[in-house]
Enzyme design. Structure first.
Site, short mmCIF file in Angstrom:
data_model
loop_
_atom_site.label_atom_id
_atom_site.label_comp_id
_atom_site.label_asym_id
_atom_site.label_seq_id
_atom_site.Cartn_x
_atom_site.Cartn_y
_atom_site.Cartn_z
N ASN A 91 -7.28 10.77 -4.18
CA ASN A 91 -6.74 10.92 -2.83
C ASN A 91 -7.03 12.29 -2.22
OD1 ASN A 91 -4.80 11.19 -5.12
ND2 ASN A 91 -3.57 12.22 -3.56
N THR A 94 14.82 -9.47 -1.66
CA THR A 94 14.36 -10.32 -0.56
C THR A 94 13.00 -9.84 -0.07
OG1 THR A 94 16.65 -10.69 0.06
CG2 THR A 94 14.98 -11.16 1.75
N CYS A 150 1.95 15.35 -0.65
CA CYS A 150 3.04 15.60 -1.59
C CYS A 150 3.06 17.03 -2.09
CB CYS A 150 2.92 14.66 -2.78
SG CYS A 150 2.47 13.00 -2.29
C1 LIG Z 1 -0.61 7.29 -1.11
C2 LIG Z 1 -0.90 7.13 -2.54
C3 LIG Z 1 0.06 6.64 -3.44
C4 LIG Z 1 1.47 6.33 -3.00
O1 LIG Z 1 1.54 5.18 -2.19
P1 LIG Z 1 2.85 4.95 -1.30
O2 LIG Z 1 2.67 3.57 -0.74
O3 LIG Z 1 2.84 5.99 -0.24
O4 LIG Z 1 4.03 5.04 -2.20
C5 LIG Z 1 -0.30 6.48 -4.75
N1 LIG Z 1 -1.53 6.76 -5.20
C6 LIG Z 1 -2.49 7.23 -4.37
C7 LIG Z 1 -3.84 7.52 -4.90
C8 LIG Z 1 -2.20 7.44 -3.02
O5 LIG Z 1 -3.15 7.92 -2.22
#
Ligand SMILES: *Cc1c(COP(=O)(O)O)cnc(C)c1O
Length: 404
Positions: A162, A248, A336
């Site tokens: 990411n 749900t 993050c």
């Molecule tokens: C954004 C991301 C996540 C987290 O996903 P969310 O739906 O925001 O909880 C996990 N892994 C990677 C590689 C991401 O880019």
């Protein structure tokens, strides 16, 4: 978004280059979701006819998503997003296979949803190997083979990173896992909807994906679990999701996820070509026009929309603030880590020293991004980097040394 204009921020001037953090919901996605708030609001688990439309919509979305992965409908489990899927995969698989062994293999560059879960399991008595990556962020299949021991029960390696966009050799990893009879999970949150994935060809046993990274809504994700994989329920309660994930169904979210995936897959090739060309234009301009800059991540094995740079002698955070003042949304790495002063664990893992890793900038494009956006952004980056360097004592020292 009419109400936002001129009030909070000037949306006309906004250049959004943080699509790895989240994406704008496609208009078609929103349109497909609305009837499941207003008209077909039944609980898909109810038995009366009225709830049938909601149930059918959930089934259809599941089929679309399964198709995008080359999987079967009954192997798709809806979750509350990528982080939940990652937690579920690692914790539940570790628990289910603990009688076989207590060793898990992952990498140093995973998302925190994997890394922090692995650290949690270490406290619970599991042993975790964090594989190194090379200077481009690639793991070594040979190092993976070496790390495997009789005790290994799970391999979790991300599909694409990411922060730096590097795409890992997932098919090779899958083959190694299969040969050794070890469960293989991949965090494909950045890859799903952006690059082709086939769970059978790649020997993937479990996979995490999230809707909001591909033009869908936030708070809805999925986990693919290959038939036959033994894994316990993560959320206990009702019998939803084949008794493996209670709660749900988020029907509008699921419908939106299905629509987003369908759109993303129908024009993946065209979009990927467009983004790749624009990305490479951006990279070339930055590297050629800004001295002491470097590209992080592999040049070729890279997500079509990701560019990640380091600029020496500056702080990434200052660059971000000044870009923001010019209406440009960017990131220093992952959303993050912002707010903390530690440099990115990914940039450290590819071997960058702290002082260089601090000056990082991630720009992630979408098919909405134009060449004008990129030109404006590069011009601003140039201007700001120059300004920040002129205030930097480190840069002053460097220039003095160069002259001598
Ligand atoms: C954004 C991301 C996540 C987290 O996903 P969310 O739906 O925001 O909880 C996990 N892994 C990677 C590689 C991401 O880019």
């Amino acid at each position: 978004m009419e109400w936002l204009k001129g009030k909070v921020i000037n949306m006309d001037k906004l250049i959004y280059l943080d699509n790895a953090a989240t994406t704008q919901v496609y208009p078609e996605v929103l349109d497909s979701m609305i009837p499941y708030f207003t008209q077909y609001y039944g609980n898909p688990s109810s038995i009366y006819t009225f709830a049938g439309s909601a149930k059918q919509a959930v089934d259809e979305a599941r089929a679309v998503l399964a198709d995008c992965l080359g999987a079967k409908s009954e192997e798709i489990y809806f979750t509350g997003g990528g982080s939940e899927s990652d937690n579920w995969a690692i914790k539940a698989a570790a628990e289910a296979y603990a009688d076989k062994g207590k060793h898990i293999i992952t990498t140093k560059i995973e998302h925190h949803a994997i890394l922090h879960t692995a650290e949690y399991l270490e406290k619970k008595g599991f042993e975790v190997t964090y594989l190194d990556v090379d200077e481009n962020g690639l793991i070594s299949p040979d190092a993976l083979k070496t790390a495997i021991c009789p005790d290994t029960i799970l391999i979790s390696i991300m599909f694409a990173n990411n922060e730096i966009g590097t795409i890992e050799p997932i098919k090779e990893v899958g083959e190694i896992a299969k040969e050794n009879g070890i469960l293989f999970h991949t965090d494909a949150v950045q890859a799903f909807g952006h690059v082709p994935i086939n769970v059978d060809e790649m020997h993937i046993d479990m996979l995490s994906a999230s809707a909001h990274k591909l033009g869908g809504p936030k708070g809805i994700g999925l986990m693919y679990i290959r038939k036959g994989v033994k894994i316990r329920s993560f959320i206990h309660g009702g019998a939803q999701e084949r008794q493996r994930r209670a709660g749900t169904h988020n029907v509008p979210g699921i419908v939106g996820f299905g629509t987003a995936a369908k759109l993303a897959h129908s024009d993946m090739k065209k979009r990927s070509e467009y983004e790749t060309e624009l990305r490479d234009y951006l990279i070339t301009r930055v590297i050629n026009e800004i001295p002491h800059s470097r590209l992080n991540g592999d040049k070729i094995k890279r997500l079509p929309n990701n560019a990640n740079f380091c600029f020496r002698f500056i702080e990434g955070e200052s660059l971000l603030i000044l870009l923001d003042q010019n209406g440009i949304c960017a990131s220093s790495g992952s959303a993050c880590t912002s707010g903390s002063l530690d440099p990115s664990h990914v940039l450290l893992a590819i071997g960058l020293p702290h002082e260089i890793a601090h000056g990082s900038l991630r720009l992630t494009l979408s098919e909405q991004t134009t060449k004008e956006d990129i030109d404006y952004t590069v011009d601003k980056i140039k201007e700001i980097v120059m300004r920040l360097r002129n205030m930097s004592p480190l840069y002053e020292d460097f220039i003095k040394k160069e002259k001598n």
